[in-house]
Scaffold this active site. Structure first.
Site, PDB file in Angstrom:
ATOM      1  N   ASN A 187       0.509  -0.689  -0.460  1.00 34.86           N
ATOM      2  CA  ASN A 187      -0.039  -0.220  -0.121  1.00 34.86           C
ATOM      3  C   ASN A 187       1.073   0.785   0.260  1.00 34.86           C
ATOM      4  O   ASN A 187       1.621   1.430   0.702  1.00 34.86           O
ATOM      5  CB  ASN A 187      -0.845   0.033   0.924  1.00 34.86           C
ATOM      6  CG  ASN A 187      -1.935   0.626   0.892  1.00 34.86           C
ATOM      7  OD1 ASN A 187      -2.679   1.668  -0.104  1.00 34.86           O
ATOM      8  ND2 ASN A 187      -2.790   1.379   2.596  1.00 34.86           N
TER       9      ASN A 187
ATOM     10  N   HIS B  63     -15.082  -2.528   9.194  1.00 34.04           N
ATOM     11  CA  HIS B  63     -14.600  -0.817   9.809  1.00 34.04           C
ATOM     12  C   HIS B  63     -15.960   0.244   9.863  1.00 34.04           C
ATOM     13  O   HIS B  63     -16.725   0.402   9.274  1.00 34.04           O
ATOM     14  CB  HIS B  63     -14.319  -0.513   9.290  1.00 34.04           C
ATOM     15  CG  HIS B  63     -12.444  -0.754   8.845  1.00 34.04           C
ATOM     16  ND1 HIS B  63     -11.324   0.064   7.975  1.00 34.04           N
ATOM     17  CD2 HIS B  63     -12.328  -1.782   9.290  1.00 34.04           C
ATOM     18  CE1 HIS B  63     -10.752  -1.278   8.270  1.00 34.04           C
ATOM     19  NE2 HIS B  63     -10.778  -1.757   9.037  1.00 34.04           N
TER      20      HIS B  63
ATOM     21  N   TYR C 267      -7.189   9.443  12.035  1.00 34.87           N
ATOM     22  CA  TYR C 267      -7.051   8.002  11.272  1.00 34.87           C
ATOM     23  C   TYR C 267      -8.237   7.558  11.198  1.00 34.87           C
ATOM     24  O   TYR C 267      -9.271   6.931  12.870  1.00 34.87           O
ATOM     25  CB  TYR C 267      -6.048   7.358  12.439  1.00 34.87           C
ATOM     26  CG  TYR C 267      -6.189   5.559  11.906  1.00 34.87           C
ATOM     27  CD1 TYR C 267      -5.794   5.413  11.043  1.00 34.87           C
ATOM     28  CD2 TYR C 267      -7.122   4.714  12.890  1.00 34.87           C
ATOM     29  CE1 TYR C 267      -5.287   3.891   9.994  1.00 34.87           C
ATOM     30  CE2 TYR C 267      -7.433   3.423  12.307  1.00 34.87           C
ATOM     31  CZ  TYR C 267      -6.531   3.105  10.939  1.00 34.87           C
ATOM     32  OH  TYR C 267      -6.787   1.662  10.468  1.00 34.87           O
TER      33      TYR C 267
ATOM     34  N   ASP D 111      -8.731   0.113  17.221  1.00 31.11           N
ATOM     35  CA  ASP D 111      -7.201   0.237  16.539  1.00 31.11           C
ATOM     36  C   ASP D 111      -6.306   1.125  16.789  1.00 31.11           C
ATOM     37  O   ASP D 111      -7.041   2.254  16.546  1.00 31.11           O
ATOM     38  CB  ASP D 111      -6.854   0.191  15.266  1.00 31.11           C
ATOM     39  CG  ASP D 111      -6.368   0.341  14.492  1.00 31.11           C
ATOM     40  OD1 ASP D 111      -4.812  -0.251  14.959  1.00 31.11           O
ATOM     41  OD2 ASP D 111      -6.177  -0.421  12.826  1.00 31.11           O
TER      42      ASP D 111
ATOM     43  N   HIS E 128      -3.732   1.992  16.476  1.00 30.06           N
ATOM     44  CA  HIS E 128      -2.414   2.838  15.302  1.00 30.06           C
ATOM     45  C   HIS E 128      -1.550   3.235  15.674  1.00 30.06           C
ATOM     46  O   HIS E 128      -0.817   4.273  15.317  1.00 30.06           O
ATOM     47  CB  HIS E 128      -3.049   3.704  14.757  1.00 30.06           C
ATOM     48  CG  HIS E 128      -2.972   2.972  12.228  1.00 30.06           C
ATOM     49  ND1 HIS E 128      -1.983   4.120  11.888  1.00 30.06           N
ATOM     50  CD2 HIS E 128      -3.376   2.364  12.221  1.00 30.06           C
ATOM     51  CE1 HIS E 128      -2.278   3.557  10.983  1.00 30.06           C
ATOM     52  NE2 HIS E 128      -3.186   2.437  10.973  1.00 30.06           N
TER      53      HIS E 128
ATOM     54  N   GLU F 138      -5.970  -2.989  19.235  1.00 26.20           N
ATOM     55  CA  GLU F 138      -5.425  -3.471  18.278  1.00 26.20           C
ATOM     56  C   GLU F 138      -3.794  -2.150  18.217  1.00 26.20           C
ATOM     57  O   GLU F 138      -4.272  -1.192  18.578  1.00 26.20           O
ATOM     58  CB  GLU F 138      -5.285  -3.436  16.821  1.00 26.20           C
ATOM     59  CG  GLU F 138      -4.275  -3.322  15.526  1.00 26.20           C
ATOM     60  CD  GLU F 138      -5.404  -3.404  14.255  1.00 26.20           C
ATOM     61  OE1 GLU F 138      -6.748  -3.802  14.068  1.00 26.20           O
ATOM     62  OE2 GLU F 138      -4.660  -2.800  13.131  1.00 26.20           O
TER      63      GLU F 138
ATOM     64  N   GLU G 136      -0.048  -6.415  11.478  1.00 26.59           N
ATOM     65  CA  GLU G 136       0.272  -5.873  10.055  1.00 26.59           C
ATOM     66  C   GLU G 136       0.886  -5.065   9.771  1.00 26.59           C
ATOM     67  O   GLU G 136       1.496  -4.709   8.137  1.00 26.59           O
ATOM     68  CB  GLU G 136      -1.179  -4.918   9.979  1.00 26.59           C
ATOM     69  CG  GLU G 136      -0.856  -4.036  10.509  1.00 26.59           C
ATOM     70  CD  GLU G 136      -2.378  -3.145  10.506  1.00 26.59           C
ATOM     71  OE1 GLU G 136      -3.428  -3.164  11.122  1.00 26.59           O
ATOM     72  OE2 GLU G 136      -2.308  -1.632  10.008  1.00 26.59           O
TER      73      GLU G 136
ATOM     74  N   ARG H 290      -1.387 -10.154  13.278  1.00 26.99           N
ATOM     75  CA  ARG H 290      -1.943  -9.653  11.821  1.00 26.99           C
ATOM     76  C   ARG H 290      -1.686  -9.182  11.041  1.00 26.99           C
ATOM     77  O   ARG H 290      -1.662  -8.458  10.355  1.00 26.99           O
ATOM     78  CB  ARG H 290      -2.118  -7.999  12.522  1.00 26.99           C
ATOM     79  CG  ARG H 290      -2.894  -7.599  13.598  1.00 26.99           C
ATOM     80  CD  ARG H 290      -4.878  -7.745  13.508  1.00 26.99           C
ATOM     81  NE  ARG H 290      -5.001  -6.200  13.100  1.00 26.99           N
ATOM     82  CZ  ARG H 290      -5.864  -5.776  11.516  1.00 26.99           C
ATOM     83  NH1 ARG H 290      -6.541  -6.991  11.301  1.00 26.99           N
ATOM     84  NH2 ARG H 290      -5.792  -4.925  11.076  1.00 26.99           N
TER      85      ARG H 290
ATOM     86  N   HIS I  45      -4.924  -9.207   8.597  1.00 30.43           N
ATOM     87  CA  HIS I  45      -4.783  -7.890   8.046  1.00 30.43           C
ATOM     88  C   HIS I  45      -5.737  -8.424   7.406  1.00 30.43           C
ATOM     89  O   HIS I  45      -5.140  -8.597   5.809  1.00 30.43           O
ATOM     90  CB  HIS I  45      -3.538  -6.863   7.667  1.00 30.43           C
ATOM     91  CG  HIS I  45      -3.629  -5.857   7.374  1.00 30.43           C
ATOM     92  ND1 HIS I  45      -2.894  -5.152   6.418  1.00 30.43           N
ATOM     93  CD2 HIS I  45      -4.289  -3.941   7.776  1.00 30.43           C
ATOM     94  CE1 HIS I  45      -3.483  -4.245   6.279  1.00 30.43           C
ATOM     95  NE2 HIS I  45      -3.888  -3.465   7.347  1.00 30.43           N
TER      96      HIS I  45
HETATM   97  C1  CS2 Z   1      -5.109  -0.768   9.445  1.00 26.44           C
HETATM   98  C2  CS2 Z   1      -5.166   0.030   8.328  1.00 26.44           C
HETATM   99  O1  CS2 Z   1      -6.407  -1.804   8.798  1.00 26.44           O
HETATM  100  C3  CS2 Z   1      -6.684  -1.742   9.662  1.00 26.44           C
HETATM  101  O2  CS2 Z   1      -6.054  -1.758  11.008  1.00 26.44           O
HETATM  102  O3  CS2 Z   1      -4.413  -0.219  10.156  1.00 26.44           O
HETATM  103  O4  CS2 Z   1      -6.311   0.895   7.657  1.00 26.44           O
HETATM  104  C4  CS2 Z   1      -3.478   0.933   8.031  1.00 26.44           C
HETATM  105  O5  CS2 Z   1      -3.667   1.872   8.206  1.00 26.44           O
HETATM  106  C5  CS2 Z   1      -3.186   0.688   6.313  1.00 26.44           C
HETATM  107  O6  CS2 Z   1      -2.765  -0.576   5.527  1.00 26.44           O
HETATM  108  C6  CS2 Z   1      -2.039   1.357   5.968  1.00 26.44           C
HETATM  109  O7  CS2 Z   1      -1.887   0.678   4.872  1.00 26.44           O
HETATM  110 MG    MG Z   2      -4.385  -1.147  12.157  1.00 22.03          MG
END
Ligand code: CS2
Ligand code: MG
Length: 407
Positions: free
Chosen positions: A37, A122, A160, A214, A216, A240, A266, A287, A316
């Site tokens: 990505n 989500h 985010y 999440d 993040h 997460e 992830e 993940r 992920h």
């Molecule tokens: C994320 C993603 O899906 C998730 O849990 O943390 O949205 C992440 O931000 C992206 O895959 C980044 O490339």
């Molecule tokens: Mg994530």
């Protein structure tokens, strides 16, 4: 049997999918996904310049040897670009293997351990009300598990995972800018507000709904430990990425203070990145993804290690993975004795379905893998001609005083 050629395509509807097609002398071909990505051209170039020339003439059935040829043979091992490129080759070789056998790939690992694999969607809101509506909407679509992200009062609403003003919270996916967008982060405001969100969710939806969140990578270890302790009462399915994943020993502090389930991985691309946190049982869900972690061969190895340490899978599945790697993960999910949950957003557009035809499908909160031989996803090269690469960046994050923070 021999590999005769291989081609890489970059592009897709609203995404820079990187699709690898490996052809053989017997007319069977295999497909792999190398969509790293926001850095998509790099695995594509690595494949074209370095890996594909070595593939020609090799027997595609020897996927283990080919994996090691590229992993050990590179000298400079690992890293997201190399592992994503090797992973695409590996997926394509399993696709070929399944097609030769006339079997769906999960049959080559040991068959199905379950009929459908539970997925989570989500949900998001600029404020709590919008988030609660988004959760209700997803429950109506059959989801039993949702990830929840919410705008924080006093912080801009486009942080985010949060739908900004005017965005449709029920169909929200992160938009990546032509240059990195700058977000603002305030840990104190976040830590004070989030527990009230989980309280309202439990009040309205009860205890059966599986709730995920999440962070993040935004917290320091001590903050994460205190937050995890406070959230225990809301019975989350997982928390997460509470802290940046590079420092795995930091997770001990969280474990010492809370029994909240932790999901991480992830951003990892190899077994060696997540070995410590699996072996020390510092996490509950791993993940990693087949896209970034070296394809099916290497991801399965991580799943097996996780199994003996009571760690379940939670691959992920952000919308940046193409339907090819989602299928690769779908086959692993169908088989894995330690399957937990799969991140999956039903945002499949008619354009995406036309580019990657398949019979895999979502129904009532579950992902169902088809019995088609191989990975069970095709790639329409005529459709692919419609798309080309467009540069995109992840946002970056700063604290209010301007200090760079973790996206
Ligand atoms: C994320 C993603 O899906 C998730 O849990 O943390 O949205 C992440 O931000 C992206 O895959 C980044 O490339
Ligand atoms: Mg994530």
């Amino acid at each position: 049997m021999k590999i005769t050629s291989a081609e890489v395509f970059v592009g897709g509807p609203g995404k820079n999918y990187v699709t690898l097609k490996i052809m053989t002398d017997q007319g069977i071909y295999g497909l792999g996904d190398a969509t790293l990505n926001n850095r998509e051209t790099l695995p594509a170039k690595y494949l074209q310049d370095y890996l594909i020339p070595c593939l020609i003439g090799k027997d595609p059935r020897n996927s283990e040897d080919i994996w090691n040829f590229f992993y050990r043979g590179a000298y400079f091992r690992r890293g997201p670009i190399a592992m994503t490129a090797i992973g695409a080759i590996d997926m394509a070789l399993w696709d070929i293997k399944g097609k030769i056998a006339g079997l769906p790939v999960h049959q080559l690992f040991g068959g199905k351990s379950r009929e459908g694999a539970m997925v989570y969607a989500h949900t998001t809101g600029g404020d709590i009300e919008q988030l609660l509506d988004s959760i209700a909407h997803h429950q109506e679509q059959g989801y039993q598990a949702v990830r929840v992200q919410c705008g924080i009062p006093g912080m801009p609403k486009d942080g985010y995972g949060v739908a900004g003003d005017g965005e449709d919270a029920n169909h929200f996916i992160t938009q990546y800018g032509e240059l990195p967008k700058e977000e603002i982060w305030d840990t104190d405001k976040y830590l004070r507000f989030m527990p009230t969100v989980f309280e309202k969710i439990r009040e309205r939806f009860g205890n059966d709904l599986k709730v995920l969140h999440d962070v993040h990578h935004r917290l320091l270890p001590r903050e994460a430990a205190a937050f995890a302790k406070e959230l225990e009462q809301y019975n989350l399915y997982w928390l997460e990425d509470p802290t940046p994943a590079e420092d795995q020993s930091a997770l001990k502090l969280i474990r010492q203070h809370s029994t909240i389930p932790i999901a991480i991985g992830e951003v990892f691309n190899s077994l060696w990145d997540c070995k410590q946190m699996i072996q020390d049982e510092l996490i509950d869900f791993i993940r990693i993804s087949a896209t970034y972690a070296g394809g099916i061969t290497h991801t399965k190895r991580i799943v097996d290690l996780a199994h003996i340490h009571n760690v379940r899978t939670g691959f992920h599945g952000a919308p940046s993975h193409s339907p090819i790697s989602m299928a690769a993960q779908g086959h692993l999910n169908a088989w894995a004795p330690n399957f937990g949950i799969q991140e999956y957003l039903v945002l499949g557009t008619p354009e995406c379905d036309a580019l990657f035809p398949s019979d895999h499908h979502y129904k009532n909160g579950m992902f169902h893998i088809s019995d088609a031989p191989g990975l069970g996803v095709d790639f329409d090269e005529n459709q692919a001609q419609r798309y080309s690469y467009e540069r995109r960046y992840h946002p970056v994050v700063r604290l209010q005083d301007g200090t760079m923070w973790n996206y």
